[in-house]
Motif scaffolding. Structure first.
Motif, short mmCIF file in Angstrom:
data_model
loop_
_atom_site.label_atom_id
_atom_site.label_comp_id
_atom_site.label_asym_id
_atom_site.label_seq_id
_atom_site.Cartn_x
_atom_site.Cartn_y
_atom_site.Cartn_z
N LEU A 43 20.10 34.96 81.27
CA LEU A 43 19.64 36.22 80.69
C LEU A 43 20.67 36.64 79.64
N ILE A 44 20.30 36.55 78.40
CA ILE A 44 21.23 36.80 77.30
C ILE A 44 21.07 38.23 76.80
N PRO A 45 22.12 39.05 76.84
CA PRO A 45 22.02 40.41 76.30
C PRO A 45 21.99 40.39 74.77
N THR A 46 21.03 41.05 74.19
CA THR A 46 20.95 41.15 72.72
C THR A 46 21.17 42.58 72.23
N LYS A 47 20.84 43.54 73.09
CA LYS A 47 21.03 44.95 72.74
C LYS A 47 21.46 45.68 74.01
N ILE A 48 22.67 46.23 74.00
CA ILE A 48 23.21 46.89 75.18
C ILE A 48 23.35 48.39 74.91
N ILE A 49 22.77 49.17 75.81
CA ILE A 49 22.90 50.62 75.76
C ILE A 49 23.95 51.05 76.77
N LEU A 50 24.98 51.74 76.30
CA LEU A 50 26.09 52.15 77.17
C LEU A 50 25.91 53.60 77.62
N ASN A 51 26.22 53.84 78.88
CA ASN A 51 26.11 55.20 79.43
C ASN A 51 27.27 56.08 79.00
N TYR A 52 28.40 55.48 78.69
CA TYR A 52 29.57 56.23 78.22
C TYR A 52 30.46 55.29 77.42
N MET A 53 31.43 55.87 76.72
CA MET A 53 32.28 55.12 75.82
C MET A 53 33.51 54.58 76.55
N SER A 54 33.92 53.38 76.17
CA SER A 54 35.16 52.80 76.65
C SER A 54 35.73 51.93 75.54
N ASP A 55 37.04 52.07 75.27
CA ASP A 55 37.66 51.29 74.19
C ASP A 55 38.10 49.91 74.65
N LEU A 56 38.22 49.73 75.94
CA LEU A 56 38.56 48.41 76.51
C LEU A 56 37.81 48.28 77.82
N VAL A 57 36.94 47.27 77.89
CA VAL A 57 36.09 47.16 79.07
C VAL A 57 35.61 45.72 79.24
N LYS A 58 35.44 45.32 80.49
CA LYS A 58 34.77 44.05 80.77
C LYS A 58 33.36 44.38 81.27
N LEU A 59 32.36 43.89 80.55
CA LEU A 59 30.98 44.13 80.95
C LEU A 59 30.62 43.22 82.14
N PRO A 60 29.56 43.56 82.87
CA PRO A 60 29.19 42.76 84.04
C PRO A 60 28.58 41.40 83.69
N PHE A 61 28.71 40.99 82.43
CA PHE A 61 28.28 39.65 82.02
C PHE A 61 29.49 38.76 81.76
N GLY A 62 30.69 39.25 82.12
CA GLY A 62 31.91 38.47 81.94
C GLY A 62 32.51 38.56 80.56
N ILE A 63 32.07 39.53 79.76
CA ILE A 63 32.58 39.67 78.39
C ILE A 63 33.57 40.83 78.33
N THR A 64 34.80 40.57 77.86
CA THR A 64 35.78 41.62 77.66
C THR A 64 35.75 42.05 76.20
N LEU A 65 35.63 43.37 75.98
CA LEU A 65 35.45 43.88 74.62
C LEU A 65 36.41 45.02 74.33
N ILE A 66 36.75 45.16 73.04
CA ILE A 66 37.51 46.33 72.58
C ILE A 66 36.72 47.00 71.47
N SER A 67 36.93 48.29 71.34
CA SER A 67 36.22 49.07 70.33
C SER A 67 36.79 48.81 68.94
N GLU A 68 36.04 49.21 67.94
CA GLU A 68 36.51 49.06 66.56
C GLU A 68 37.75 49.90 66.32
N GLU A 69 37.82 51.08 66.94
CA GLU A 69 38.97 51.96 66.77
C GLU A 69 40.24 51.33 67.34
N LEU A 70 40.13 50.73 68.51
CA LEU A 70 41.29 50.06 69.10
C LEU A 70 41.68 48.84 68.28
N LYS A 71 40.71 48.10 67.81
CA LYS A 71 40.97 46.95 66.95
C LYS A 71 41.74 47.38 65.70
#
Length: 226
Positions: A174-202
C-alpha cells in the motif's frame, strides 16, 4: 488544508565529505570484546527505542574519516548518530517520539560527544481515512499507477498491507501518495517506516552548514488537516 513539504534525511556516502568509502564508525575501541551477542545488541532494528542500558561510549571512528554532524555507522543502521550542534537545532523545533541517547565516539586519540537519534513511529499523526493509498510496487521505478485502496485506520492499513503481501508478493504494498496530517511535526517517523523533516528544519540545518547531512525529496504530497 495547508500543503507542507517534507524531506527524507540520511548521512552522506560521499568520500569527499566523509573521508572514507566505508562507514565512518567501524568498530569499538575494545574489539577484543566483540562477540555475536554484542554485535546483535548494536544491530537493533525494532518498533521501540534503542535499549538505553547499552554502553554507547565505545564507538570508534576510522582514522581516515572526517567528523561530520551526522555519522554513518556499522551499528544501528536505522538510526542516526548526530552531533551536539545538530541536537540543539532539533530541540528548537517540534518533534514526536524522539529521544537522544548520549554517546561518545573516539577518533584517533580524541573523544567526541555525539547522540543517537532514536525515533519510533507516530501513528496518530496520520489521518488515514482522508489520505490516499494505492496498490503498487514498492520500487518507484516499477510503479504502474495502481488502484486507490480505501484505508480507514492504522489497523486497517496493516491488515490490507498483509493481504497484499500474501496475494501479490513482497514487491507490492500500500503506497501512500497523499498524506493528511492531524498535526504538525518537524521531525517524525511515519507508520510506514519513513523518517521525515520539515522544510523549516531543513532550511535551518542548511543555514547552520551542518556537515554530512543529505536530504531527499519524497513523491508523497503532505497536507495539514486544519
Amino acid at each position: 488544508m495547508k500543503k507542507i513539504n517534507y524531506y527524507k534525511i540520511s548521512h552522506s556516502v560521499d568520500k569527499k565529505i566523509t573521508g572514507t568509502k566505508d562507514s565512518q564508525i567501524i568498530n569499538f575501541i575494545d574489539p577484543e570484546n566483540n562477540s555475536v551477542e554484542r554485535t546483535k545488541n548494536y544491530s537493533y532494528i525494532g518498533l521501540n527505542h534503542i535499549d538505553s542500558s547499552l554502553d554507547f561510549t565505545k564507538f570508534k571512528a576510522d582514522d581516515k574519516v572526517k567528523m561530520t554532524d551526522i555519522l554513518s555507522s556499522n551499528f544501528f543502521s536505522s538510526y542516526h548518530i548526530i552531533s551536539e550542534k545538530f541536537k540543539k537545532i532539533i530541540e528548537h523545533f517540534t518533534f514526536h517520539n524522539v529521544i537522544f541517547l548520549n554517546s561518545v565516539v573516539t577518533f584517533k586519540n580524541d573523544k567526541y560527544d555525539y547522540f543517537i537519534l532514536s525515533i519510533i513511529a507516530t501513528i496518530d499523526i496520520v489521518n488515514f481515512s482522508k489520505s490516499t493509498f494505492i496498490l503498487d510496487r514498492f520500487s518507484p521505478a516499477l510503479r504502474f499507477g495502481g488502484d486507490i485502496i480505501e484505508v480507514t485506520s492504522h489497523d486497517d492499513y496493516s491488515l490490507k498491507s498483509s493481504k497484499i503481501w500474501d496475494e501479490k508478493g513482497f514487491g507490492y504494498g500500500l503506497i501512500p501518495t497523499k498524506i493528511i496530517l492531524n498535526y504538525m511535526s518537524d521531525l517524525v517517523k511515519l507508520p510506514f517506516g519513513i523518517t521525515l523533516i520539515s522544510e523549516e528544519l531543513k532550511q535551518k540545518i542548511e543555514e547552520e552548514k551542518l556537515t554530512g547531512v543529505v536530504f531527499e525529496e519524497t513523491d508523497i504530497e503532505f497536507y495539514l488537516n486544519q
